[in-house]
Design an enzyme around this catalytic site. Structure first.
Site, mmCIF file in Angstrom:
data_model
loop_
_atom_site.group_PDB
_atom_site.id
_atom_site.type_symbol
_atom_site.label_atom_id
_atom_site.label_comp_id
_atom_site.label_asym_id
_atom_site.label_seq_id
_atom_site.Cartn_x
_atom_site.Cartn_y
_atom_site.Cartn_z
ATOM 1 N N LYS A 77 0.837 -1.205 0.000
ATOM 2 C CA LYS A 77 0.000 0.000 0.000
ATOM 3 C C LYS A 77 0.866 1.246 0.000
ATOM 4 O O LYS A 77 2.060 1.192 0.308
ATOM 5 C CB LYS A 77 -0.947 -0.006 1.205
ATOM 6 C CG LYS A 77 -0.278 0.041 2.575
ATOM 7 C CD LYS A 77 -1.295 -0.207 3.671
ATOM 8 C CE LYS A 77 -0.680 -0.092 5.062
ATOM 9 N NZ LYS A 77 -0.376 1.293 5.449
ATOM 10 N N GLY B 67 -2.059 5.938 13.198
ATOM 11 C CA GLY B 67 -1.916 6.089 11.755
ATOM 12 C C GLY B 67 -2.582 4.972 10.984
ATOM 13 O O GLY B 67 -3.792 4.943 10.792
ATOM 14 N N CYS B 68 -1.783 4.009 10.544
ATOM 15 C CA CYS B 68 -2.289 2.984 9.627
ATOM 16 C C CYS B 68 -3.225 1.997 10.310
ATOM 17 O O CYS B 68 -4.117 1.445 9.661
ATOM 18 C CB CYS B 68 -1.127 2.272 8.959
ATOM 19 S SG CYS B 68 -0.159 3.403 7.899
ATOM 20 N N VAL B 69 -3.046 1.748 11.604
ATOM 21 C CA VAL B 69 -3.990 0.887 12.315
ATOM 22 C C VAL B 69 -5.355 1.551 12.371
ATOM 23 O O VAL B 69 -6.387 0.937 12.052
ATOM 24 C CB VAL B 69 -3.476 0.560 13.737
ATOM 25 C CG1 VAL B 69 -4.565 -0.090 14.579
ATOM 26 C CG2 VAL B 69 -2.247 -0.340 13.666
ATOM 27 N N THR C 216 -6.965 1.738 8.831
ATOM 28 C CA THR C 216 -7.394 0.428 8.346
ATOM 29 C C THR C 216 -8.617 -0.067 9.106
ATOM 30 O O THR C 216 -9.554 -0.613 8.501
ATOM 31 C CB THR C 216 -6.247 -0.575 8.465
ATOM 32 O OG1 THR C 216 -5.164 -0.146 7.627
ATOM 33 C CG2 THR C 216 -6.681 -1.970 8.057
#
Length: 205
Positions: A117, A149-151, A154
């Site tokens: 990603k 952030g990405c956690v 998502t």
């Protein structure tokens, strides 16, 4: 001042989603960049990595799918767009930089899905949702980095795509515990179920 949890419950936030019938473990962006002292993204996430290893090992031993994500950019391209402009240190994820590599553990095994990603969410611009649907997966047990952030991105997108996000609080980490705790609170209030390590293992019998 009202207690945050009491205030959220009083406003109708935080109703548990509960797990579905077919869970998978999703490991978000655990790589050398967060553990190497030479990296601008270095963070105190060793405990989260160890907890993730526990979840991954348990899932594999019991025959549950394990998926990994990684951030990757081709050098000299505009991949990542405004995200890279906002956070220049994301340059560590350019292909060829060892900071972008998976750790010895946890790391994908042959046959396990790796989602590449360029933005915070593992769903944005990828085939993750379609692949999960094709495999009949309805629940994501989410671990990894970073919580804010990405956690978070998502988990929020998982819910918006119709998957039940179960965020394992002990298996996520961030640059500062205040960021970690604030984002777990908000996720649990609105977008996901934040669960303990023991609860995660019970969902993977």
């Amino acid at each position: 001042m009202r207690d945050l949890h009491d205030d959220a419950r009083g406003a109708g936030y935080g109703r548990p989603l509960g797990a579905g019938q077919r869970p998978a473990v999703l490991v978000i962006d655990i790589c050398a960049a967060y553990l190497d002292d030479a990296s601008p993204l270095r963070a105190p996430v060793e405990d989260a990595v160890r907890a993730t290893i526990t979840v991954v090992d348990h899932a594999r031993a019991n025959g549950h799918p394990v998926l990994f994500t990684r951030v990757t950019y081709r050098p000299g391209t505009s991949e990542g767009g405004l995200f890279r402009r906002k956070v220049p240190s994301l340059a560590v994820f350019e292909q060829g930089n060892p900071l972008a590599d998976f750790l010895p553990e946890p790391a994908p095994q042959p046959g396990e899905t790796v989602v590449s990603k360029q933005y915070p969410s593992a769903f944005h611009g990828t085939a993750l949702a379609a692949n999960l649907t094709a495999d009949g997966i309805d629940t994501l047990i989410i671990t990894g980095l970073t919580t804010s952030g990405c956690v978070r991105a998502t988990a929020t997108d998982a819910m918006q795509h119709g998957f039940r996000p179960m965020v394992v609080g002990q298996a996520c980490g961030d640059r500062d515990p205040r960021l970690h705790e604030a984002n777990l609170f908000d996720l649990d209030s609105k977008y996901a179920d934040v669960i303990s390590l023991d609860a995660a293992l019970r969902l993977l019998p």
